[in-house]
Motif scaffolding. Structure first.
Motif, PDB file in Angstrom:
ATOM      1  N   ARG A   1      39.473  29.972  35.214  1.00  0.00           N
ATOM      2  CA  ARG A   1      39.165  30.287  36.613  1.00  0.00           C
ATOM      3  C   ARG A   1      40.431  30.253  37.466  1.00  0.00           C
ATOM      4  O   ARG A   1      41.333  29.474  37.235  1.00  0.00           O
ATOM      5  N   GLY A   2      40.472  31.163  38.435  1.00  0.00           N
ATOM      6  CA  GLY A   2      41.631  31.263  39.318  1.00  0.00           C
ATOM      7  C   GLY A   2      42.752  32.098  38.747  1.00  0.00           C
ATOM      8  O   GLY A   2      43.819  32.204  39.348  1.00  0.00           O
ATOM      9  N   LYS A   3      42.548  32.718  37.592  1.00  0.00           N
ATOM     10  CA  LYS A   3      43.590  33.522  36.943  1.00  0.00           C
ATOM     11  C   LYS A   3      43.319  35.023  37.022  1.00  0.00           C
ATOM     12  O   LYS A   3      43.996  35.806  36.373  1.00  0.00           O
ATOM     13  N   GLY A   4      42.306  35.415  37.809  1.00  0.00           N
ATOM     14  CA  GLY A   4      42.046  36.836  38.028  1.00  0.00           C
ATOM     15  C   GLY A   4      41.039  37.480  37.095  1.00  0.00           C
ATOM     16  O   GLY A   4      40.729  38.660  37.250  1.00  0.00           O
ATOM     17  N   TYR A   5      40.517  36.731  36.131  1.00  0.00           N
ATOM     18  CA  TYR A   5      39.567  37.333  35.187  1.00  0.00           C
ATOM     19  C   TYR A   5      38.234  37.669  35.849  1.00  0.00           C
ATOM     20  O   TYR A   5      37.613  38.690  35.521  1.00  0.00           O
ATOM     21  N   GLY A   6      37.773  36.848  36.773  1.00  0.00           N
ATOM     22  CA  GLY A   6      36.530  37.146  37.487  1.00  0.00           C
ATOM     23  C   GLY A   6      36.652  38.434  38.280  1.00  0.00           C
ATOM     24  O   GLY A   6      35.761  39.288  38.240  1.00  0.00           O
TER      25      GLY A   6
END
Length: 141
Positions: free
Chosen positions: A74-79
């Motif tokens: 989370r927070g790495k742009g995957y969402g």
């Protein structure tokens, strides 16, 4: 007449089918669209699922059912990347609207940052400290 309490897949599918038939009888042909189930899965090099998004397209509308990314990512742009993938499919299918719901302990701010508008809130759900949010995003061409 007899009302009984029970659940089975066949009866549930029959009820669903009858509701869909009724709904389709009330709508003009220009809003009818074949139902499509869509998903994108995020996997690591070993094939383990670490995220994904799923939704259903109908009536030129995409309903996002689930978006999940493993906490370690989370927070790495995957969402955002998963959301962009499904939004692109919505555009390819000429959807006019995307809808979803999320809880206050999930991702309402994430969706708002990505252009979604809150259209409804159920207060104190699923408990006193939380809310359920309904959001939409209109697609323009």
């Amino acid at each position: 007449m007899l009302i009984t309490q029970q659940w089975n897949q066949e009866d549930s599918e029959y009820i669903r089918k009858k509701v869909i038939e009724h709904n389709l009888s009330k709508l003009p042909d220009d809003v009818k669209h074949p139902v499509k189930n869509i998903s994108f899965i995020l996997r690591d090099e070993g094939g383990e699922i670490l995220g994904g998004i799923s939704g259903t397209i109908f009536w030129y509308n995409l309903h996002i059912d689930y978006l999940w990314v493993d906490e370690s990512l989370r927070g790495k742009g995957y969402g955002k990347e998963l959301l962009n993938c499904i939004e692109n499919i919505a555009r390819e299918n000429r959807c006019k609207l995307i809808q979803l719901d999320t809880f206050s302990f999930q991702a309402p701010s994430f969706y708002r940052k990505n252009g979604y508008e809150i259209v409804g809130v159920v207060e104190e759900h699923p408990n006193k400290e939380n809310q359920q949010y309904y959001l939409k995003k209109k697609l323009t061409y």
